[in-house]
Scaffold this motif. Sequence first.
Motif, PDB file in Angstrom:
ATOM      1  N   THR A   1      -3.291  -2.324   5.521  1.00 22.77           N
ATOM      2  CA  THR A   1      -2.584  -1.594   4.478  1.00 22.77           C
ATOM      3  C   THR A   1      -3.259  -0.248   4.253  1.00 22.77           C
ATOM      4  N   SER A   2      -2.465   0.753   3.970  1.00 29.09           N
ATOM      5  CA  SER A   2      -3.020   2.089   3.733  1.00 29.09           C
ATOM      6  C   SER A   2      -3.220   2.369   2.250  1.00 29.09           C
ATOM      7  N   LYS A   3      -2.676   1.527   1.373  1.00 28.73           N
ATOM      8  CA  LYS A   3      -2.762   1.755  -0.070  1.00 28.73           C
ATOM      9  C   LYS A   3      -4.008   1.146  -0.692  1.00 28.73           C
TER      10      LYS A   3
END
Length: 74
Positions: free
Chosen positions: A49-51
């Motif tokens: 995930t990039s968040k």
Amino acid sequence: MTPIEAWGEIKPSIRHLKVFVSLGYNHVPDMNRRKLIEKAEKRILVGYTSKAKGYKVYGIDLGKVFVSRDVKVD
């Protein structure tokens, strides 16, 4: 050849990366389980995930994608 390898003649390490679509086990916290429920559930690693810090895992039994930090990958 990567840009880092071409510039510095050092091959970068990729040991921290995991293979996608591999079987993993997601930890179930103590407050969400009872006496005879297993401590881990089978999940499939889908990606990162990039968040937030964590892995995207697919729940086989529920058919949903979750984000979790407590994953052991085979």
